[in-house]
Design an enzyme around this catalytic site. Structure first.
Site, PDB file in Angstrom:
ATOM      1  N   CYS A 126       0.832  -1.220  -0.036  1.00  0.00           N
ATOM      2  CA  CYS A 126       0.023   0.096   0.191  1.00  0.00           C
ATOM      3  C   CYS A 126       0.743   1.191  -0.106  1.00  0.00           C
ATOM      4  O   CYS A 126       0.531   2.222  -0.522  1.00  0.00           O
ATOM      5  CB  CYS A 126      -0.801   0.116   1.372  1.00  0.00           C
ATOM      6  SG  CYS A 126      -0.301  -0.554   2.731  1.00  0.00           S
ATOM      7  N   HIS A 135      -2.582   6.211   4.553  1.00  0.00           N
ATOM      8  CA  HIS A 135      -1.334   6.525   4.736  1.00  0.00           C
ATOM      9  C   HIS A 135      -0.873   7.785   4.444  1.00  0.00           C
ATOM     10  O   HIS A 135      -1.264   8.217   3.273  1.00  0.00           O
ATOM     11  CB  HIS A 135      -0.476   5.328   4.219  1.00  0.00           C
ATOM     12  CG  HIS A 135      -0.795   3.827   4.588  1.00  0.00           C
ATOM     13  ND1 HIS A 135      -1.308   3.701   5.890  1.00  0.00           N
ATOM     14  CD2 HIS A 135      -0.171   2.624   4.039  1.00  0.00           C
ATOM     15  CE1 HIS A 135      -1.300   2.214   5.712  1.00  0.00           C
ATOM     16  NE2 HIS A 135      -0.539   1.730   4.807  1.00  0.00           N
TER      17      HIS A 135
HETATM   18  N1  LIG Z   1      -4.508  -3.684   5.175  1.00  0.00           N
HETATM   19  C1  LIG Z   1      -3.995  -2.959   4.188  1.00  0.00           C
HETATM   20  O1  LIG Z   1      -3.849  -1.932   4.029  1.00  0.00           O
HETATM   21  C2  LIG Z   1      -3.282  -3.772   3.184  1.00  0.00           C
HETATM   22  C3  LIG Z   1      -2.728  -3.294   2.119  1.00  0.00           C
HETATM   23  C4  LIG Z   1      -2.237  -4.103   1.247  1.00  0.00           C
HETATM   24  C5  LIG Z   1      -1.861  -5.444   1.356  1.00  0.00           C
HETATM   25  N2  LIG Z   1      -2.421  -6.025   2.430  1.00  0.00           N
HETATM   26  C6  LIG Z   1      -2.373  -7.481   2.730  1.00  0.00           C
HETATM   27  O2  LIG Z   1      -3.748  -8.227   2.306  1.00  0.00           O
HETATM   28  C7  LIG Z   1      -3.728  -9.361   3.328  1.00  0.00           C
HETATM   29  C8  LIG Z   1      -4.923  -9.129   3.996  1.00  0.00           C
HETATM   30  O3  LIG Z   1      -4.707  -8.004   4.947  1.00  0.00           O
HETATM   31  P1  LIG Z   1      -5.927  -7.374   5.838  1.00  0.00           P
HETATM   32  O4  LIG Z   1      -5.363  -5.995   6.314  1.00  0.00           O
HETATM   33  O5  LIG Z   1      -7.321  -7.488   5.343  1.00  0.00           O
HETATM   34  O6  LIG Z   1      -5.817  -8.697   7.015  1.00  0.00           O
HETATM   35  P2  LIG Z   1      -7.137  -9.097   7.890  1.00  0.00           P
HETATM   36  O7  LIG Z   1      -7.983  -8.077   8.365  1.00  0.00           O
HETATM   37  O8  LIG Z   1      -6.360  -9.651   9.287  1.00  0.00           O
HETATM   38  O9  LIG Z   1      -7.717 -10.386   7.261  1.00  0.00           O
HETATM   39  C9  LIG Z   1      -7.162 -11.278   6.853  1.00  0.00           C
HETATM   40  C10 LIG Z   1      -8.239 -12.301   6.037  1.00  0.00           C
HETATM   41  O10 LIG Z   1      -7.435 -13.302   5.593  1.00  0.00           O
HETATM   42  C11 LIG Z   1      -8.076 -14.403   5.959  1.00  0.00           C
HETATM   43  N3  LIG Z   1      -7.292 -15.603   6.487  1.00  0.00           N
HETATM   44  C12 LIG Z   1      -6.094 -15.575   7.265  1.00  0.00           C
HETATM   45  N4  LIG Z   1      -5.738 -16.913   7.175  1.00  0.00           N
HETATM   46  C13 LIG Z   1      -6.434 -17.566   6.299  1.00  0.00           C
HETATM   47  C14 LIG Z   1      -6.074 -19.121   6.015  1.00  0.00           C
HETATM   48  N5  LIG Z   1      -5.171 -19.943   6.366  1.00  0.00           N
HETATM   49  N6  LIG Z   1      -6.833 -19.305   4.858  1.00  0.00           N
HETATM   50  C15 LIG Z   1      -7.762 -18.694   4.293  1.00  0.00           C
HETATM   51  N7  LIG Z   1      -8.137 -17.324   4.761  1.00  0.00           N
HETATM   52  C16 LIG Z   1      -7.257 -16.685   5.610  1.00  0.00           C
HETATM   53  C17 LIG Z   1      -9.099 -14.100   7.229  1.00  0.00           C
HETATM   54  O11 LIG Z   1     -10.050 -15.024   7.481  1.00  0.00           O
HETATM   55  P3  LIG Z   1     -10.699 -15.272   8.855  1.00  0.00           P
HETATM   56  O12 LIG Z   1     -11.626 -13.957   9.072  1.00  0.00           O
HETATM   57  O13 LIG Z   1     -11.257 -16.617   8.706  1.00  0.00           O
HETATM   58  O14 LIG Z   1      -9.497 -15.309   9.932  1.00  0.00           O
HETATM   59  C18 LIG Z   1      -9.318 -12.645   6.727  1.00  0.00           C
HETATM   60  O15 LIG Z   1     -10.295 -12.815   5.692  1.00  0.00           O
HETATM   61  C19 LIG Z   1      -2.284  -9.274   3.988  1.00  0.00           C
HETATM   62  O16 LIG Z   1      -1.622  -9.986   3.207  1.00  0.00           O
HETATM   63  C20 LIG Z   1      -1.845  -7.783   3.851  1.00  0.00           C
HETATM   64  O17 LIG Z   1      -0.426  -7.709   3.782  1.00  0.00           O
HETATM   65  C21 LIG Z   1      -3.140  -5.256   3.349  1.00  0.00           C
END
Ligand SMILES: NC(=O)c1ccc[n+]([C@@H]2O[C@H](COP(=O)([O-])OP(=O)(O)OC[C@H]3O[C@@H](n4cnc5c(N)ncnc54)[C@H](OP(=O)(O)O)[C@@H]3O)[C@@H](O)[C@H]2O)c1
Length: 351
Positions: free
Chosen positions: A141, A249
């Site tokens: 991001c 950010h």
């Molecule tokens: N937040 C940001 O600004 C941002 C920006 C760019 C990239 N990202 C990337 O995007 C990804 C998710 O970020 P987030 O902020 O959305 O995190 P988050 O709110 O913690 O959500 C994580 C998601 O992944 C799922 N998950 C976790 N472990 C899993 C597994 N073993 N199998 C299938 N699904 C699984 C979770 O499902 P459950 O609800 O069932 O646990 C939830 O839907 C990360 O890799 C992060 O680095 C985030």
């Protein structure tokens, strides 16, 4: 359904079978919002999360969907899978989807620096994508919002060196971090996403520390920028800081160019860049801020000024909603590009 840009022949519409992996997470939730807002042509939607969420109900465009597991999602062979479920899930599962014929657009850091994977910000380098790219990486991001402003300036003035300080939203760490801040506001104890309180604090610590003293987040800014701008000669250094902010950010970015610039011309270039909005009038206190960037797809640039401490050098302040252009919107834009350029072979329907 809005069909104009997806029309093939008068009687055929491109429709996509789409999986959202990580649908219950921060990015997944925004991904669904963006898919709906942009009327992405979906014929079948698979909402996927971890085992603990299977059966949970999520609504999309007025319909209720039950969350399924990864095995069922692969077996369904969707056309596109938008992944935001963490690096280890992507490493294990993106290749399985790719083998099943699905094109994966991955938000984690798992594939970004893989020499065989494209790292794409559509406004900059979508034209590199080919039908062979079955796993496409969405950049970090903080990188996306910065390169949106740097790319047009690099073309014109050639960047030599960039010094970055970030002020990053807690939404960048996912649902656990938002909960930590809410607990701290309420004075309640709960699970900690960070090693310290984030309320009334600033943590010079985003992602994990590497042996060289930098965090992974800081190194992503360096390496991903070089890859997206396709120029390893650019020197970059970064300090990434987490602040108790929810809307997006912010980045202080100091850029040294090979060539000199006129500030007015440079502003015009940014003004004319798709996806970039210049908010810069200090006479009336106009500058980008996360409270105004929240929920928007643009990247906002302000405090544009010459760095008088050395030649050909610029300071600017860049703000964007990390969940939208920094993640979900960028991924959906990639999916739109795949559809509109006929890069993936979609399911076809007669109308
Ligand atoms: N937040 C940001 O600004 C941002 C920006 C760019 C990239 N990202 C990337 O995007 C990804 C998710 O970020 P987030 O902020 O959305 O995190 P988050 O709110 O913690 O959500 C994580 C998601 O992944 C799922 N998950 C976790 N472990 C899993 C597994 N073993 N199998 C299938 N699904 C699984 C979770 O499902 P459950 O609800 O069932 O646990 C939830 O839907 C990360 O890799 C992060 O680095 C985030």
């Amino acid at each position: 359904m809005t069909i104009d840009k997806y029309v093939l022949l008068p009687y055929q519409i491109k429709i996509m079978r789409v999986a959202v992996v990580g649908a219950t997470g921060m990015v997944g939730e925004v991904m669904l919002k963006v898919l709906a807002e942009r009327n992405f042509p979906i014929s079948e939607l698979f909402l996927v999360a971890s085992e603990r969420s299977i059966g949970k109900e999520i609504s999309f465009k007025g319909e209720t969907y039950k969350v399924i597991g990864l095995n069922d999602a692969v077996a369904a062979k969707p056309d596109i899978a938008l992944f935001s479920a963490g690096g280890s899930t992507s490493l294990e599962w993106a290749p399985k989807f790719a083998e099943a014929g699905t094109t994966v657009i991955d938000n984690s850091s798992a594939w970004r620096m893989d020499a065989n994977k494209k790292l794409v910000v559509p406004e900059i380098n979508a034209s590199n994508i080919t039908a062979e790219d079955k796993i496409i990486a969405n950049p970090n991001c903080s990188t996306i919002q910065m390169v949106m402003a740097l790319a047009p300036l690099h073309l014109k003035y050639k960047i030599k060196r960039v010094v970055i300080s970030t002020y990053q939203s807690i939404t960048g760490t996912g649902v656990k971090a938002v909960q930590q801040l809410e607990n701290e506001y309420a004075g309640e104890k709960g699970e900690m996403a960070y090693p310290y309180p984030i309320h009334r604090n600033a943590l010079p610590h985003c992602d994990v520390f590497e042996e060289n003293g930098y965090t992974k987040e800081e190194l992503k800014l360096v390496r991903e920028t070089q890859k997206i701008l396709d120029d390893r000669t650019i020197s970059l250094t970064a300090t990434a800081v987490r602040v108790p902010v929810a809307g997006g950010h912010s980045e202080s970015v100091n850029v040294e160019f090979e060539n000199n610039f006129e500030l007015s011309e440079l502003r015009n270039i940014l003004n004319e860049t798709d996806g970039v909005v210049v908010q810069d009038n200090t006479d009336v206190n106009t500058y980008p801020m996360p409270i105004y960037a929240e929920g928007k797809d643009d990247v906002f640039v302000g405090r544009i000024r010459r760095d008088h401490s050395q030649p050909n050098t610029l300071n600017m302040w860049i703000v964007a909603d990390n969940l939208r252009k920094g993640a979900a919107t960028n991924a959906v834009q990639i999916a739109e590009y795949l559809v509109s350029e006929n890069i993936i072979k979609p399911s076809l329907s007669e109308v």
